[in-house]
Design a protein around this motif. Structure first.
Motif, PDB file in Angstrom:
ATOM      1  N   ALA A 269      -0.693   4.363   0.309  1.00  0.00           N
ATOM      2  CA  ALA A 269      -1.023   3.356  -0.697  1.00  0.00           C
ATOM      3  C   ALA A 269      -0.100   3.480  -1.905  1.00  0.00           C
ATOM      4  O   ALA A 269       0.402   2.474  -2.424  1.00  0.00           O
ATOM      5  N   ASN A 270       0.136   4.697  -2.351  1.00  0.00           N
ATOM      6  CA  ASN A 270       1.021   4.914  -3.498  1.00  0.00           C
ATOM      7  C   ASN A 270       2.456   4.504  -3.174  1.00  0.00           C
ATOM      8  O   ASN A 270       3.154   3.925  -4.017  1.00  0.00           O
ATOM      9  N   ALA A 271       2.899   4.818  -1.955  1.00  0.00           N
ATOM     10  CA  ALA A 271       4.258   4.446  -1.547  1.00  0.00           C
ATOM     11  C   ALA A 271       4.414   2.932  -1.492  1.00  0.00           C
ATOM     12  O   ALA A 271       5.428   2.376  -1.930  1.00  0.00           O
ATOM     13  N   ASP A 272       3.398   2.251  -0.970  1.00  0.00           N
ATOM     14  CA  ASP A 272       3.459   0.790  -0.892  1.00  0.00           C
ATOM     15  C   ASP A 272       3.457   0.172  -2.287  1.00  0.00           C
ATOM     16  O   ASP A 272       4.172  -0.788  -2.557  1.00  0.00           O
ATOM     17  N   GLU A 273       2.631   0.721  -3.174  1.00  0.00           N
ATOM     18  CA  GLU A 273       2.585   0.196  -4.536  1.00  0.00           C
ATOM     19  C   GLU A 273       3.953   0.330  -5.213  1.00  0.00           C
ATOM     20  O   GLU A 273       4.449  -0.600  -5.844  1.00  0.00           O
ATOM     21  N   SER A 274       4.582   1.494  -5.039  1.00  0.00           N
ATOM     22  CA  SER A 274       5.910   1.701  -5.623  1.00  0.00           C
ATOM     23  C   SER A 274       6.926   0.731  -5.041  1.00  0.00           C
ATOM     24  O   SER A 274       7.785   0.199  -5.749  1.00  0.00           O
ATOM     25  N   TYR A 275       6.821   0.497  -3.729  1.00  0.00           N
ATOM     26  CA  TYR A 275       7.734  -0.436  -3.070  1.00  0.00           C
ATOM     27  C   TYR A 275       7.563  -1.842  -3.631  1.00  0.00           C
ATOM     28  O   TYR A 275       8.536  -2.525  -3.948  1.00  0.00           O
ATOM     29  N   PHE A 276       6.300  -2.290  -3.763  1.00  0.00           N
ATOM     30  CA  PHE A 276       6.046  -3.635  -4.257  1.00  0.00           C
ATOM     31  C   PHE A 276       6.541  -3.791  -5.695  1.00  0.00           C
ATOM     32  O   PHE A 276       7.100  -4.824  -6.057  1.00  0.00           O
ATOM     33  N   VAL A 277       6.317  -2.766  -6.512  1.00  0.00           N
ATOM     34  CA  VAL A 277       6.772  -2.820  -7.898  1.00  0.00           C
ATOM     35  C   VAL A 277       8.288  -2.959  -7.952  1.00  0.00           C
ATOM     36  O   VAL A 277       8.835  -3.819  -8.644  1.00  0.00           O
ATOM     37  N   GLN A 278       8.984  -2.109  -7.203  1.00  0.00           N
ATOM     38  CA  GLN A 278      10.441  -2.093  -7.250  1.00  0.00           C
ATOM     39  C   GLN A 278      11.050  -3.356  -6.648  1.00  0.00           C
ATOM     40  O   GLN A 278      11.855  -4.036  -7.268  1.00  0.00           O
ATOM     41  N   HIS A 279      10.626  -3.693  -5.434  1.00  0.00           N
ATOM     42  CA  HIS A 279      11.263  -4.797  -4.727  1.00  0.00           C
ATOM     43  C   HIS A 279      10.746  -6.154  -5.189  1.00  0.00           C
ATOM     44  O   HIS A 279      11.485  -7.136  -5.162  1.00  0.00           O
TER      45      HIS A 279
END
Length: 357
Positions: A269-279
């Motif tokens: 979940a944390n990895a996906d959140e970081s991905y969505f924020v960045q991309h």
């Protein structure tokens, strides 16, 4: 911690070109001495095209020399570890890149109805990047997806208990195999290896995340029905634990498995959140930049072609005013999108709305 690696290729100092047979596939079992006879029966199902690798969690390796095949196998011994611990440390994708498929199997599997060569042919025929043999229906099943069907070679989806599947193309109704006997293509393993966590050694939750490594997952992950196995439910690895607070060793192992599953979900979940924020932010900024560039090029063209005579200049200035208004409008749209995106991320962080299977 003591690590022992034994292999005839290393001890006899043979180079690759000296080997009479170069295996195409890698088969790993995580084993203890108590399952020696079962592993012996399993290995006989694999031809010389399959390199056998044993991970020994009990530290006992020399006893296996009674089997002729064991002398050609690779033995890695580190006490009281699990197969995903071994896989993360010894099966780096670059190390196993010469193998087309990698089997990462438990030790308590019955293989009377399994033929490795036929299995590989079916995996290739049906385009499966991640797979497993079907399980005998009467051997105690956790998931319907892995249950053997006797009317087909392979299946890629199933019906589960009501409410278990939010989407019929997602686990556990599709794009799903269990972690007891998975088989990975070289390309899929490169992705899966990176998803395995160093400190989460039991791999619980990994089966629900495998779909991230192939697309479309509901087509490239499946169960091979015509080559099936039996799960014998021998908790030999669980008994390697230590009794604490009056709990049996296997209870401590099960409790850790459950905790690791929750930790793995949180990390995803944390990895996906970081991905969505960045991309997500990058996409909006990129689109805004592209729009500004397009408009500036249009302005430049107007000045270039309209500067030769007064009528053209007058027309150019009129079009420029229109473009300026258009630019302000479009920049406002992109700014609004960006602010909405930021608000969405704040809501996710506060409400924790992202949920995972």
């Amino acid at each position: 911690m003591e690590c022992i690696i034994r292999t005839s290729v290393f001890t006899e100092r043979k180079s690759l070109k000296d080997l009479t047979n170069k295996p195409k596939y890698l088969v790993t079992f995580t084993v203890g001495l108590s399952q020696m006879n079962n592993i012996d029966a399993a290995v006989t199902k694999f031809s010389e095209d399959f390199q056998i690798l044993l991970f020994h969690y009990d530290g006992r390796t020399s006893e296996w020399d009674q089997f002729e095949w064991s002398k050609r196998a690779i033995h890695i011994s580190v006490r009281k570890q699990t197969k995903w611990w071994y896989a993360k440390r010894f099966l780096h994708p670059d190390v196993v890149a010469s193998y087309d498929y990698i089997f990462i199997w438990d030790e308590d599997l019955g293989v009377e109805h399994f033929n490795a060569e036929k299995y590989i042919r079916l995996v290739k025929k049906h385009g499966l990047e991640i797979s497993q043999p079907a399980l005998e229906p009467n051997s105690g099943l956790t998931w319907q997806m892995t249950k053997r069907r006797d009317d087909r070679e392979v299946h890629k989806s199933t019906d589960e208990k009501p409410g278990w599947c939010s989407n019929q193309r997602l686990p556990p109704c599709a794009a799903f195999v269990e972690i007891m006997a998975p088989v990975f293509s070289r390309e899929a393993w490169r992705c899966v290896w990176h998803m395995i966590q160093n400190d989460l050694v039991h791999g619980w939750g990994l089966d629900f995340a495998l779909r991230r490594c192939v697309e479309p997952a509901h087509e490239k992950i499946g169960v091979v029905d015509s080559q099936w196995i039996v799960h014998q439910f021998v908790p030999s690895l669980g008994n390697q634990g230590e009794s604490e607070n009056g709990k049996a060793p296997w209870e401590g192992v099960r409790e850790r498995c459950t905790n690791e599953w929750a930790m793995f979900q949180d990390r995803l979940a944390n990895a996906d959140e970081s991905y969505f924020v960045q991309h997500g932010k990058s996409r909006i900024l990129h689109e805004t930049f592209q729009e500004i560039l397009r408009i500036l090029l249009s302005v430049s063209a107007i000045y270039h072609f309209g500067g030769a005579a007064k009528p053209f200049r007058k027309m150019a200035f009129q079009q420029l005013r229109d473009i300026e208004a258009d630019l302000v409008c479009k920049l406002w749209v992109h700014l609004t999108q960006y602010l909405l995106f930021k608000s969405y991320i704040i809501i996710i962080k506060k409400k924790k709305l992202i949920k995972y299977l």
